[in-house]
Design a protein around this motif. Structure first.
Motif, PDB file in Angstrom:
ATOM      1  N   UNK A  91      48.356  32.800  10.282  1.00 13.88           N
ATOM      2  CA  UNK A  91      49.520  31.901  10.365  1.00 13.88           C
ATOM      3  C   UNK A  91      50.706  32.466   9.577  1.00 13.88           C
ATOM      4  N   UNK A  92      50.431  33.052   8.419  1.00 10.97           N
ATOM      5  CA  UNK A  92      51.512  33.663   7.643  1.00 10.97           C
ATOM      6  C   UNK A  92      52.141  34.824   8.419  1.00 10.97           C
ATOM      7  N   UNK A  93      51.320  35.584   9.121  1.00  7.23           N
ATOM      8  CA  UNK A  93      51.828  36.737   9.875  1.00  7.23           C
ATOM      9  C   UNK A  93      52.720  36.323  11.033  1.00  7.23           C
ATOM     10  N   UNK A  94      52.446  35.166  11.632  1.00  6.75           N
ATOM     11  CA  UNK A  94      53.335  34.657  12.682  1.00  6.75           C
ATOM     12  C   UNK A  94      54.740  34.484  12.123  1.00  6.75           C
ATOM     13  N   UNK A  95      54.832  33.899  10.928  1.00 11.08           N
ATOM     14  CA  UNK A  95      56.130  33.719  10.280  1.00 11.08           C
ATOM     15  C   UNK A  95      56.765  35.060   9.948  1.00 11.08           C
ATOM     16  N   UNK A  96      55.979  36.022   9.495  1.00  9.23           N
ATOM     17  CA  UNK A  96      56.515  37.344   9.162  1.00  9.23           C
ATOM     18  C   UNK A  96      57.176  37.983  10.375  1.00  9.23           C
ATOM     19  N   UNK A  97      56.519  37.931  11.510  1.00 11.21           N
ATOM     20  CA  UNK A  97      57.054  38.573  12.712  1.00 11.21           C
ATOM     21  C   UNK A  97      58.266  37.834  13.265  1.00 11.21           C
ATOM     22  N   UNK A  98      58.264  36.507  13.130  1.00 11.27           N
ATOM     23  CA  UNK A  98      59.389  35.728  13.678  1.00 11.27           C
ATOM     24  C   UNK A  98      60.640  35.837  12.812  1.00 11.27           C
ATOM     25  N   UNK A  99      60.468  35.853  11.499  1.00  8.45           N
ATOM     26  CA  UNK A  99      61.626  35.719  10.609  1.00  8.45           C
ATOM     27  C   UNK A  99      61.661  36.727   9.466  1.00  8.45           C
ATOM     28  N   UNK A 100      60.916  37.836   9.592  1.00 12.16           N
ATOM     29  CA  UNK A 100      60.811  38.767   8.481  1.00 12.16           C
ATOM     30  C   UNK A 100      61.608  40.046   8.591  1.00 12.16           C
ATOM     31  N   UNK A 101      62.433  40.207   9.627  1.00 12.11           N
ATOM     32  CA  UNK A 101      63.170  41.462   9.786  1.00 12.11           C
ATOM     33  C   UNK A 101      64.064  41.751   8.583  1.00 12.11           C
ATOM     34  N   UNK A 102      64.704  40.730   8.063  1.00 12.49           N
ATOM     35  CA  UNK A 102      65.593  40.926   6.915  1.00 12.49           C
ATOM     36  C   UNK A 102      64.839  41.365   5.671  1.00 12.49           C
TER      37      UNK A 102
END
Length: 387
Positions: free
Chosen positions: A273-284
């Motif tokens: 679940x944490x990785x889903x957030x990383x891929x969606x909003x972690x580019x910055x």
């Protein structure tokens, strides 16, 4: 009583990295430049998503191949970042780190005595994983004059009628070397002509400097013969979350999932679940960390060249690989004396294969302040043994 141990396992040497850190962990005021782990905390919004998943009671098993939402995000990420297109349902498996993905890919593909080409210096797990899978590792020695890249000649010279798989470890740990589009164009025809399969370890794909990562799976004819390995440890500072993935041809992924199913069941649900957030909003977050690593990279390359330990410019990962040949010491001797005399831990190049002799792996996944103190100590050590 009969010997309870597997001869295959007993013959495998333990990691050459660990002994230095067993010492440094007990040493006051020591600085370690050896561990390949980001010094950044996992970004808060990613940690928060993991916490939220626990608060919501999402503590169940996921599908063996991984959480559907995560597999969809992995495929979306690969398409937008690298032009790689995979089916989330048939061509994707979520694993316990990139290391498990390497292990089960080899086990899914190898029969006894199949040969696997392993360019070295490279990550310490490839050769043991080949052996444990019943294959035969064949080492391709990468050369400093080629910036530790895999060349067409080096590849051709190592292929036999038993060769089945090529491990492609770029961006490279420990050298920081990368393979450009032009470099890959030289070896792709050989791979296709010789009917080889590729395990492309791209765990450092987001950590490149001044050039964009290119995957060999992008080339015509290569997607059907390549397993791409990636994960979250390096790019998102998520080492302890233990999450990686593999994408590739459905028939191979199907067998990898079977092994994963019996050995692991599924990757940790909270991490997924944490990785889903990383891929969606972690580019910055990735960009912020990459900029910091680039600053440290430039500092270290100059510092080592200035002290006479020549170092080619690495364009990937977070390591430099300076030569210590001018001091007349072995890599292990240099690393041991440096640790005992100056309390700085580095990794001898031989931990990554015999062709690493005469080199050190220096990680810049540390603060600039620590790097400055460490390089001052190393310079003092070098001057002592030069005089």
């Amino acid at each position: 009583m009969r010997d309870p141990l597997s001869k295959k396992v007993v013959t495998i040497e333990p990691s050459g990295i660990r002994k230095f850190f067993d010492i440094v962990s007990e040493m006051k005021d020591a600085i370690s430049l050896g561990v390949g782990e980001p010094d950044f905390d996992t970004p808060w919004h990613i940690r928060e998503e993991g916490i939220y998943s626990l608060e919501k009671g999402r503590t169940f098993y996921t599908s063996n191949s991984g959480l559907k939402e995560l597999k969809i995000e992995i495929c979306s990420y690969l398409s937008r970042r690298f032009g790689l297109y995979y089916d989330y349902d048939q061509e994707t498996v979520v694993t316990v780190g990139g290391s498990e993905a390497i292990d089960i890919a080899l086990r899914a593909m190898l029969d006894p005595d199949d040969e696997v080409l392993v360019p070295q210096p490279s990550y310490v797990s490839y050769v043991p994983c080949v052996v444990l899978a019943g294959g035969k590792p064949v080492i391709i020695e990468l050369k400093e004059e080629d910036e530790f890249k895999l060349t067409r000649k080096g590849l051709l010279d190592s292929i036999t009628d038993k060769t089945k798989v090529l491990v492609l470890p770029f961006p490279n740990n420990p050298t920081g070397s990368v393979m450009t589009k032009e470099d890959l164009e030289e070896i792709v025809p050989v791979i296709i002509e010789k009917d080889l399969f590729v395990i492309s370890d791209e765990i450092y794909s987001e950590l490149t400097y001044g050039r964009k990562h290119v995957s060999i799976a992008e080339f015509p004819g290569m997607k059907d013969r390549t397993i791409v390995i990636n994960g979250f440890s390096k790019s998102y500072a998520m080492t302890g979350w233990r999450l990686g993935y593999a994408v590739g041809p459905a028939p191979i992924i199907e067998q990898m999932i079977k092994i994963h199913q019996f050995a692991i069941m599924c990757a940790p649900t909270t991490s997924q679940y944490a990785a889903v957030e990383a891929l969606r909003n972690g580019d910055g977050d990735v960009e912020t960390m990459r900029e910091a690593y680039d600053q440290r990279r430039n500092y270290l390359v100059k510092a080592f060249n200035d002290m006479g330990l020549t170092c080619f410019e690495p364009y990937g990962a977070f390591y430099i690989f300076p030569s210590i040949k001018s001091l007349g010491m072995t890599s292990d001797e240099f690393a041991t004396k440096l640790l005992l005399e100056e309390k700085v831990a580095v990794v001898p190049g031989t931990a990554f294969g015999g062709s690493g002799e005469g080199f050190l792996r220096i990680s810049y996944a540390y603060s600039i302040d620590n790097l400055k103190i460490a390089t001052e100590r190393i310079e003092r050590f070098v001057k002592k043994y030069r005089s």
